[in-house]
Design a protein around this motif. Structure first.
Motif, PDB file in Angstrom:
ATOM      1  N   ASP A   1      28.215  -4.520 -69.260  1.00  0.00           N
ATOM      2  CA  ASP A   1      26.776  -4.320 -69.418  1.00  0.00           C
ATOM      3  C   ASP A   1      26.187  -3.951 -68.055  1.00  0.00           C
ATOM      4  O   ASP A   1      26.092  -4.795 -67.171  1.00  0.00           O
ATOM      5  N   PRO A   2      25.784  -2.680 -67.873  1.00  0.00           N
ATOM      6  CA  PRO A   2      25.292  -2.234 -66.565  1.00  0.00           C
ATOM      7  C   PRO A   2      24.029  -2.965 -66.112  1.00  0.00           C
ATOM      8  O   PRO A   2      23.705  -2.955 -64.926  1.00  0.00           O
ATOM      9  N   SER A   3      23.323  -3.615 -67.031  1.00  0.00           N
ATOM     10  CA  SER A   3      22.115  -4.339 -66.625  1.00  0.00           C
ATOM     11  C   SER A   3      22.470  -5.697 -66.026  1.00  0.00           C
ATOM     12  O   SER A   3      21.628  -6.344 -65.401  1.00  0.00           O
ATOM     13  N   VAL A   4      23.694  -6.125 -66.210  1.00  0.00           N
ATOM     14  CA  VAL A   4      24.140  -7.427 -65.700  1.00  0.00           C
ATOM     15  C   VAL A   4      25.136  -7.246 -64.559  1.00  0.00           C
ATOM     16  O   VAL A   4      25.120  -7.975 -63.571  1.00  0.00           O
ATOM     17  N   THR A   5      26.003  -6.255 -64.701  1.00  0.00           N
ATOM     18  CA  THR A   5      27.138  -6.076 -63.789  1.00  0.00           C
ATOM     19  C   THR A   5      26.864  -4.967 -62.775  1.00  0.00           C
ATOM     20  O   THR A   5      26.375  -3.893 -63.128  1.00  0.00           O
ATOM     21  N   GLU A   6      27.185  -5.256 -61.506  1.00  0.00           N
ATOM     22  CA  GLU A   6      27.101  -4.251 -60.449  1.00  0.00           C
ATOM     23  C   GLU A   6      28.341  -3.370 -60.579  1.00  0.00           C
ATOM     24  O   GLU A   6      29.466  -3.869 -60.478  1.00  0.00           O
ATOM     25  N   ILE A   7      28.149  -2.083 -60.793  1.00  0.00           N
ATOM     26  CA  ILE A   7      29.289  -1.190 -61.028  1.00  0.00           C
ATOM     27  C   ILE A   7      29.602  -0.387 -59.769  1.00  0.00           C
ATOM     28  O   ILE A   7      28.730   0.256 -59.197  1.00  0.00           O
ATOM     29  N   ASN A   8      30.851  -0.423 -59.380  1.00  0.00           N
ATOM     30  CA  ASN A   8      31.378   0.335 -58.232  1.00  0.00           C
ATOM     31  C   ASN A   8      30.504   0.242 -56.972  1.00  0.00           C
ATOM     32  O   ASN A   8      30.054   1.270 -56.453  1.00  0.00           O
ATOM     33  N   PRO A   9      30.285  -0.976 -56.470  1.00  0.00           N
ATOM     34  CA  PRO A   9      29.527  -1.112 -55.211  1.00  0.00           C
ATOM     35  C   PRO A   9      30.218  -0.414 -54.038  1.00  0.00           C
ATOM     36  O   PRO A   9      29.566  -0.113 -53.035  1.00  0.00           O
ATOM     37  N   SER A  10      31.501  -0.121 -54.150  1.00  0.00           N
ATOM     38  CA  SER A  10      32.216   0.604 -53.083  1.00  0.00           C
ATOM     39  C   SER A  10      31.920   2.103 -53.116  1.00  0.00           C
ATOM     40  O   SER A  10      32.204   2.818 -52.163  1.00  0.00           O
ATOM     41  N   GLY A  11      31.380   2.564 -54.232  1.00  0.00           N
ATOM     42  CA  GLY A  11      31.210   4.009 -54.418  1.00  0.00           C
ATOM     43  C   GLY A  11      32.316   4.618 -55.270  1.00  0.00           C
ATOM     44  O   GLY A  11      32.185   5.736 -55.756  1.00  0.00           O
ATOM     45  N   GLY A  12      33.412   3.887 -55.413  1.00  0.00           N
ATOM     46  CA  GLY A  12      34.469   4.307 -56.328  1.00  0.00           C
ATOM     47  C   GLY A  12      35.247   5.536 -55.887  1.00  0.00           C
ATOM     48  O   GLY A  12      35.137   6.005 -54.756  1.00  0.00           O
ATOM     49  N   ALA A  13      36.049   6.038 -56.819  1.00  0.00           N
ATOM     50  CA  ALA A  13      36.920   7.185 -56.526  1.00  0.00           C
ATOM     51  C   ALA A  13      36.126   8.482 -56.365  1.00  0.00           C
ATOM     52  O   ALA A  13      36.640   9.456 -55.822  1.00  0.00           O
ATOM     53  N   LEU A  14      34.869   8.491 -56.815  1.00  0.00           N
ATOM     54  CA  LEU A  14      34.052   9.695 -56.626  1.00  0.00           C
ATOM     55  C   LEU A  14      33.815   9.977 -55.147  1.00  0.00           C
ATOM     56  O   LEU A  14      33.709  11.125 -54.744  1.00  0.00           O
ATOM     57  N   VAL A  15      33.744   8.911 -54.331  1.00  0.00           N
ATOM     58  CA  VAL A  15      33.436   9.097 -52.908  1.00  0.00           C
ATOM     59  C   VAL A  15      34.675   8.991 -52.023  1.00  0.00           C
ATOM     60  O   VAL A  15      34.613   9.313 -50.835  1.00  0.00           O
ATOM     61  N   SER A  16      35.787   8.535 -52.576  1.00  0.00           N
ATOM     62  CA  SER A  16      37.031   8.453 -51.804  1.00  0.00           C
ATOM     63  C   SER A  16      38.192   8.334 -52.774  1.00  0.00           C
ATOM     64  O   SER A  16      38.531   7.247 -53.221  1.00  0.00           O
ATOM     65  N   ASN A  17      38.793   9.474 -53.097  1.00  0.00           N
ATOM     66  CA  ASN A  17      39.864   9.477 -54.085  1.00  0.00           C
ATOM     67  C   ASN A  17      41.209   9.697 -53.393  1.00  0.00           C
ATOM     68  O   ASN A  17      41.737  10.794 -53.357  1.00  0.00           O
ATOM     69  N   VAL A  18      41.732   8.619 -52.818  1.00  0.00           N
ATOM     70  CA  VAL A  18      43.080   8.664 -52.248  1.00  0.00           C
ATOM     71  C   VAL A  18      44.033   8.452 -53.411  1.00  0.00           C
ATOM     72  O   VAL A  18      44.188   7.337 -53.909  1.00  0.00           O
ATOM     73  N   LEU A  19      44.646   9.545 -53.848  1.00  0.00           N
ATOM     74  CA  LEU A  19      45.486   9.455 -55.042  1.00  0.00           C
ATOM     75  C   LEU A  19      46.587   8.422 -54.846  1.00  0.00           C
ATOM     76  O   LEU A  19      47.156   8.312 -53.770  1.00  0.00           O
ATOM     77  N   MET A  20      46.877   7.689 -55.875  1.00  0.00           N
ATOM     78  CA  MET A  20      47.885   6.628 -55.928  1.00  0.00           C
ATOM     79  C   MET A  20      47.462   5.371 -55.145  1.00  0.00           C
ATOM     80  O   MET A  20      48.197   4.399 -55.109  1.00  0.00           O
ATOM     81  N   ALA A  21      46.298   5.427 -54.499  1.00  0.00           N
ATOM     82  CA  ALA A  21      45.760   4.230 -53.839  1.00  0.00           C
ATOM     83  C   ALA A  21      44.395   3.862 -54.410  1.00  0.00           C
ATOM     84  O   ALA A  21      43.942   2.729 -54.248  1.00  0.00           O
ATOM     85  N   ALA A  22      43.728   4.817 -55.073  1.00  0.00           N
ATOM     86  CA  ALA A  22      42.345   4.604 -55.508  1.00  0.00           C
ATOM     87  C   ALA A  22      42.229   3.490 -56.552  1.00  0.00           C
ATOM     88  O   ALA A  22      41.217   2.788 -56.604  1.00  0.00           O
ATOM     89  N   GLY A  23      43.260   3.318 -57.377  1.00  0.00           N
ATOM     90  CA  GLY A  23      43.242   2.232 -58.361  1.00  0.00           C
ATOM     91  C   GLY A  23      43.410   0.878 -57.680  1.00  0.00           C
ATOM     92  O   GLY A  23      42.677  -0.077 -57.958  1.00  0.00           O
ATOM     93  N   LEU A  24      44.370   0.811 -56.763  1.00  0.00           N
ATOM     94  CA  LEU A  24      44.585  -0.442 -56.018  1.00  0.00           C
ATOM     95  C   LEU A  24      43.353  -0.767 -55.165  1.00  0.00           C
ATOM     96  O   LEU A  24      43.001  -1.939 -54.999  1.00  0.00           O
ATOM     97  N   ALA A  25      42.703   0.284 -54.663  1.00  0.00           N
ATOM     98  CA  ALA A  25      41.479   0.071 -53.870  1.00  0.00           C
ATOM     99  C   ALA A  25      40.412  -0.615 -54.712  1.00  0.00           C
ATOM    100  O   ALA A  25      39.641  -1.445 -54.203  1.00  0.00           O
ATOM    101  N   ARG A  26      40.358  -0.307 -56.016  1.00  0.00           N
ATOM    102  CA  ARG A  26      39.382  -0.966 -56.893  1.00  0.00           C
ATOM    103  C   ARG A  26      39.664  -2.464 -56.946  1.00  0.00           C
ATOM    104  O   ARG A  26      38.761  -3.285 -56.870  1.00  0.00           O
ATOM    105  N   VAL A  27      40.930  -2.827 -57.087  1.00  0.00           N
ATOM    106  CA  VAL A  27      41.308  -4.247 -57.123  1.00  0.00           C
ATOM    107  C   VAL A  27      40.917  -4.904 -55.799  1.00  0.00           C
ATOM    108  O   VAL A  27      40.334  -5.989 -55.765  1.00  0.00           O
TER     109      VAL A  27
END
Ligand SMILES: [Zn+2]
Lengths: 350, 164
Positions: free
Chosen positions: A288-314
């Protein structure tokens, strides 16, 4: 089941490096070990996620061992996947009691080639790959399917891009950031209809790493470990024509098995290289976007290091728990064409 | 049946750029200039020629920035007599492919031994580089045409046992 937590993280990301992938690994591994207060000899298990297709060199992942200091011999493994799946393997290794600590790392060198073309090589080689689709074309097909189904809008996609770039201003590893208005973004032409430039990921070269530890070992390393309460990954059909691209059934199933809906999620780090993917995944994961802060890091849209971007989320989600600014967080990682494979991990503070 | 598709050709190609890394760049640049440049591990002090991926795999650390000149003479630590012809072979067999430990280096490089009958090559034999004409030099160890015996006394096995 043993209690297992993320206790330290480290990242690097640049637009392009002339270092070898092995050279780029060393400082990040040193940093994550220093953050955990561990020596290399203390590490029970090393697990690596990368993809040989990225630099076009068979068995390049074996060379990564040159960054570990494998003498005396170490226990290590590799997955030809994003580092988030390496974390899953390391989590299992600790859960079985074989070791108490693990260093997990994922790395990629997006500047080696046209990664949108490389990522298309995972398509079915007889029926789909010969069509000449690249990753952006595939993403465009999925975005179009979702727009036509009425489950997302182009304005919603632009809002994702604007929020991601704003959030990126506080992420030192973001490759693009800044304030930009949604109207400004929507005024840009569609480059890969219906996708505009802001809907695409920003590719990078780099590394993400984290340390997992069990029970009291985790408590001795971190004042506030990010305990992994649930982790699951599920796979949809590979063929793009074999599933409804406006939904992400495997993400929904992984989230259900992790009990995502059982409580409030403070922060969700969602691995969505394209804007429409974040919208589809938010719905599929039950966020629920009204409750949860989504991608405070900016996510893969702002830094897509392939094969690391998923682990970066964790790692980024775990950092919020470790810093005490969140109690219950979700991390998600994806692989395969059009969100085919999805991993969900729920972490909590003590 | 004659209309059935029995075979499809779906050629796929990707162009890659390859980065040598700063440490191997020094090695490759050295070869262009006719120099044999390695790098030293700051932890165990071993000299890597070539500097591989830029790390000491034993220690897991980045190799130092300073160039370490090695060779041009060295010691044959092990070798193989090639008797078998194969497609694309550039030299008429029999000939000797050897691992040569260049003076000052701690890992061997593979190269060709000429100037001696294949059955006379032995472990511990001293050899020196015979360079091609400098007009043919590029960023490759092929700038050295081959190695030939120096005539010096053989090196004792115990002196290179740690670098095999
Ligand atoms: Zn060393």
């Amino acid at each position: 089941m043993r209690d297992i937590a993320v206790v330290a993280t480290a990242h690097s990301a640049v637009t392009s490096t002339t270092e070898t992938p092995v050279e780029s690994l060393v400082p990040v591994l040193n940093e994550v070990l220093a953050n955990a207060g561990l020596q290399r000899s203390d590490v029970g298990f090393w697990c690596h996620g990368s993809c040989d297709y990225m630099i076009g060199q068979p068995f390049s992942f074996v060379q990564a061992v040159d960054a570990l200091g494998a003498w005396p011999p170490i226990v290590e493994s590799h997955v030809e996947m994003d580092g988030a799946w390496a974390m899953y393997e390391a989590w299992m290794k600790i859960a079985t009691g074989e070791c108490d600590t693990a260093v997990v790392f994922g790395n990629g060198k997006s500047s080696s080639a046209d990664m949108f073309a490389v990522m298309a090589l995972q398509l079915d080689p007889y029926t789909d790959a010969p069509l000449g689709l690249d990753q952006v074309s595939m993403a465009g097909l999925q975005a179009r399917a979702a727009l036509d189904a009425g489950v997302i809008s182009e304005r919603g996609m632009a809002e994702v891009a604007a929020r991601s770039r704003r959030n990126a201003m506080t992420n030192p590893h973001a490759l693009v950031s800044g304030e930009v208005s949604v109207d400004e973004l929507l005024a840009a032409p569609r480059l890969h209809d219906p996708l505009r430039m802001h809907d695409l990921p920003t590719p990078g070269d780099g590394v993400s790493a984290l340390v997992l530890a069990a029970g009291d070992v985790a408590r001795s390393i971190s004042d506030r470990p990010a305990w992994i309460r649930a982790i699951d990954h599920r796979i949809d059909a590979q063929r793009l024509g074999g599933r409804n691209l406006a939904t992400v059934a495997s993400a929904t199933e992984a989230a259900r098995r992790c009990g995502v809906g059982d409580g409030r999620i403070d922060v969700a780090e969602i691995h969505a290289p394209f804007t429409h993917e974040e919208l589809l995944l938010t719905a599929a994961l039950g966020i629920d976007p009204s409750v949860t802060e989504i991608n405070p890091s900016g996510g893969a849209l702002v830094s897509n290091v392939l094969m690391a971007a998923g682990l970066a989320r964790v790692a980024h989600a775990a950092e919020r728990v470790m810093h005490g600014t969140a109690d219950r967080v979700l991390a998600h990682a994806t692989q395969g064409p059009c969100l085919q494979q999805n991993l969900v991990c729920v972490m909590e503070g003590e | 049946m004659s209309d059935d598709v029995l075979r499809v050709r779906t050629p796929i190609g990707v162009d890659y750029g390859w980065t040598a890394g700063p440490r191997s760049t020094a090695y490759l640049q050295g070869l262009i200039d006719g120099k044999l440049l390695g790098k030293r591990c700051p932890t165990c002090t071993k000299v890597y020629f070539p500097p591989r991926n830029g790390t000491c795999p034993m220690c897991g650390v980045l190799l130092g920035d300073d160039d370490v000149e090695v060779g041009p003479a060295g010691t044959v630590t092990t070798f193989c007599v090639v008797n078998v012809p194969f497609l694309g072979q550039k030299i008429v067999p029999p000939y000797v492919a050897a691992t040569i430990l260049l003076d000052g280096a701690d890992i061997g490089v593979q190269h060709l031994i000429l100037g001696i009958d294949a059955d006379k090559v032995r472990m511990g034999m001293r050899v020196e580089a015979v360079w091609k004409d400098s007009s043919q030099w590029g960023p490759t160890l092929e700038n050295i045409d081959h190695f030939q015996p120096t005539g010096e006394p053989d090196v004792e096995f115990t002196d290179y046992a740690g670098q095999l």
